[in-house]
Design a protein around this motif. Sequence first.
Motif, PDB file in Angstrom:
ATOM      1  N   UNK A 172       0.816  -1.215   0.000  1.00  0.00           N
ATOM      2  CA  UNK A 172       0.000   0.000   0.000  1.00  0.00           C
ATOM      3  C   UNK A 172       0.853   1.271   0.000  1.00  0.00           C
ATOM      4  N   UNK A 173       2.126   1.159  -0.407  1.00  0.00           N
ATOM      5  CA  UNK A 173       2.995   2.331  -0.429  1.00  0.00           C
ATOM      6  C   UNK A 173       2.607   3.331  -1.513  1.00  0.00           C
ATOM      7  N   UNK A 174       1.766   2.911  -2.474  1.00  0.00           N
ATOM      8  CA  UNK A 174       1.333   3.831  -3.524  1.00  0.00           C
ATOM      9  C   UNK A 174       0.367   4.898  -3.007  1.00  0.00           C
ATOM     10  N   UNK A 175      -0.251   4.649  -1.867  1.00  0.00           N
ATOM     11  CA  UNK A 175      -1.220   5.593  -1.318  1.00  0.00           C
ATOM     12  C   UNK A 175      -0.511   6.839  -0.799  1.00  0.00           C
ATOM     13  N   UNK A 176      -1.029   8.012  -1.160  1.00  0.00           N
ATOM     14  CA  UNK A 176      -0.427   9.283  -0.754  1.00  0.00           C
ATOM     15  C   UNK A 176      -1.427  10.103   0.060  1.00  0.00           C
ATOM     16  N   UNK A 177      -0.920  10.820   1.043  1.00  0.00           N
ATOM     17  CA  UNK A 177      -1.781  11.673   1.852  1.00  0.00           C
ATOM     18  C   UNK A 177      -1.081  13.008   2.117  1.00  0.00           C
ATOM     19  N   UNK A 226      10.636   7.689 -13.634  1.00  0.00           N
ATOM     20  CA  UNK A 226      11.073   8.112 -12.308  1.00  0.00           C
ATOM     21  C   UNK A 226      10.571   9.526 -12.001  1.00  0.00           C
ATOM     22  N   UNK A 227      10.740  10.434 -12.947  1.00  0.00           N
ATOM     23  CA  UNK A 227      10.331  11.826 -12.748  1.00  0.00           C
ATOM     24  C   UNK A 227       8.810  11.946 -12.627  1.00  0.00           C
ATOM     25  N   UNK A 228       8.096  11.304 -13.541  1.00  0.00           N
ATOM     26  CA  UNK A 228       6.640  11.447 -13.583  1.00  0.00           C
ATOM     27  C   UNK A 228       5.957  10.717 -12.427  1.00  0.00           C
ATOM     28  N   UNK A 229       6.486   9.546 -12.059  1.00  0.00           N
ATOM     29  CA  UNK A 229       5.839   8.796 -10.989  1.00  0.00           C
ATOM     30  C   UNK A 229       5.936   9.542  -9.653  1.00  0.00           C
ATOM     31  N   UNK A 230       7.056  10.204  -9.431  1.00  0.00           N
ATOM     32  CA  UNK A 230       7.258  10.895  -8.151  1.00  0.00           C
ATOM     33  C   UNK A 230       6.803  12.352  -8.178  1.00  0.00           C
ATOM     34  N   UNK A 231       6.200  12.779  -9.272  1.00  0.00           N
ATOM     35  CA  UNK A 231       5.755  14.177  -9.393  1.00  0.00           C
ATOM     36  C   UNK A 231       4.787  14.587  -8.281  1.00  0.00           C
ATOM     37  N   UNK A 232       3.873  13.702  -7.845  1.00  0.00           N
ATOM     38  CA  UNK A 232       2.994  14.082  -6.730  1.00  0.00           C
ATOM     39  C   UNK A 232       3.721  14.197  -5.390  1.00  0.00           C
ATOM     40  N   UNK A 256       5.770   9.285   9.081  1.00  0.00           N
ATOM     41  CA  UNK A 256       5.066   8.215   8.375  1.00  0.00           C
ATOM     42  C   UNK A 256       5.113   8.395   6.858  1.00  0.00           C
ATOM     43  N   UNK A 257       4.691   9.540   6.355  1.00  0.00           N
ATOM     44  CA  UNK A 257       4.610   9.752   4.907  1.00  0.00           C
ATOM     45  C   UNK A 257       5.985   9.773   4.255  1.00  0.00           C
ATOM     46  N   UNK A 258       6.990  10.247   4.980  1.00  0.00           N
ATOM     47  CA  UNK A 258       8.351  10.258   4.436  1.00  0.00           C
ATOM     48  C   UNK A 258       8.884   8.830   4.297  1.00  0.00           C
ATOM     49  N   UNK A 270       3.980   1.680   7.216  1.00  0.00           N
ATOM     50  CA  UNK A 270       4.299   2.695   6.217  1.00  0.00           C
ATOM     51  C   UNK A 270       4.305   2.118   4.804  1.00  0.00           C
ATOM     52  N   UNK A 271       4.694   0.865   4.661  1.00  0.00           N
ATOM     53  CA  UNK A 271       4.850   0.256   3.329  1.00  0.00           C
ATOM     54  C   UNK A 271       3.739  -0.720   2.972  1.00  0.00           C
TER      55      UNK A 271
END
Length: 573
Positions: free
Chosen positions: A134-139, A205-211, A279-281, A567-568
């Motif tokens: 569930x590491x793809x989830x962002x908050x 790499x650039x686009x996936x981590x853009x958020x 947590x989010x980091x 976290x992961x």
Amino acid sequence: MSSINGGGKTYSDSDRADTPTRKRGPKRRVSRFKGLGFLIGFLGLFFFVNWWMHSRLNHPDLGANLTDSFTNSTPSLVFKEDLRNITKVNKPTKTAFGRLLKLAAHALAEGQNKPEPKGLWEEPHALASNWKPCAEERDWEPSEGNNGYIMFTANGGLNQQRVAVCNAVAVARLLNATLVLPKFMYSSVWRDVSQFGDIYQEEHFINYLKPDIHIVKELPEELRSLDLDAIDSVITDEDIMKEARPSFYRKNILPILLRNKVLHFVGFGNRLAFDPVPFELQRLRCRCNFYALQFVPKIQKAGSVILQRIRQNSSYGGLLDSYLVGPYAQKMKGKNASKVPKYLSLHLRFEIDMVAHSLCEFGGGEEEKKELEAYRQIHFPALTVLTKSEKLPSPADLRSEGLCPLTPEEAVLMLAALGFNRKTHIFLAGAQIYGGPSRLTSLMSLYPHLVTKENLLSPSELEPFKNFSSQLAALDFIGCTASTAFAMTDSGSQLSALVSGYRMYFGGGQMPTIRPNKRRLADIFLKNSTIEWKVFEQRVRKAVRQTKRVHRRPTARSIYRHPRCKECMCLLE
């Protein structure tokens, strides 16, 4: 010499019988000759059948002879010129395990058609399958990165670089900085000029981590001419303690970034703690490791060929293939994992750097001692000084404490004791084993289906990766991670850590990893001259079974190795 290398005995010495010298008559002489002829004929038939079995068990499409592949493959380590003349140990070394190896060979021959032990290829599925990625989830909101630019140059090989990239992504987010695409340091040991874009897909790499963070390919033009040394914007490993906490970066690094608008971390590696981290980091680090870092198509394509051939050209793909080789993955028909041909991958961490750094002994006598000391003087000078100024544990003490890497002989004994039969297909990661091809004789003899990437790829398919150790390591990473079961010989290895973590994260509780308790095994191996095979099997299986327990990530331990944490991964109650 360590006690573990001195107690072995062979049947040829203990079983020799003296021949009576009394006079024999003609009839007895004829009878003797008939018996001798029968014995010679029986031995000839035995060796012929043995040769035939070996030739039939070898995969028809493996290409070059396995021994040649170990001799001619691109080394994982390249020595300095003055070490080339020193490194000569490439011949059979004394082994204390002659008796046990014979017992193992006998057990494998007897068990050729017997079922393997229950659970050999499985994890404790009921518990492991409760953990879901569930590491793809962002908050959080994307970072603007307006505090300045962070460059970093990672050292080490492929796996050290991977960890450094994920840690740098987290630091950039922590400091609200824009990350410049990572660079990799050229090493006099590895001698690989590969850069980030030669191994990983830059755009993904650039686009996936853009958020999460802002990433650019290079510094803005107005900052490129700055002398970063002159303005104290170069940060080395000496400036940051190992596993520094986030508070250290905020207090000591952020002011420099705000003042100069650019920082360059040189040699940046394991310089961010695993706890306590927000947590989010922490989740961002997992997201980077498991999702943002995808191999370039060239590596994915070669990796898919390796997987297809080790599975004997099956039309069924593996559970992790899509994560590893992307569009080149063989699609699983009906998601039926049971129809995917099984294979075991083995990371034999027995290269000269590991052997030399361990300060252990491995049966090579004085020649081995001189060679390893010469290597330490060049590559581990601080360790050389320490050995002369401090009284360190003896090689025997180190071995009894489980601090020595498993030898190839110990590794094959472990696999045989666990119950893997002679038909098992084994993918061996790496090829530059200390001691050369002769050191692998026992492993290759007991498991004739053993192959490497050099066997599975033709010379033309391997050519684009020649002299690029990190890209070759990426192929090993794919071969190990996708396997049905993965066995490591040293839990401290970065490759083994990342492979086992990847399998844990995406495997759904169906991809077991064999982690030997080297201290327990050392105690078992010390009894090599007397222990019976059945007892040896029982003790090895118990020692390994205890390491397969499903548990949460221990505090302060690597999330890349132990992703079972909130976290992961999410635990389904």
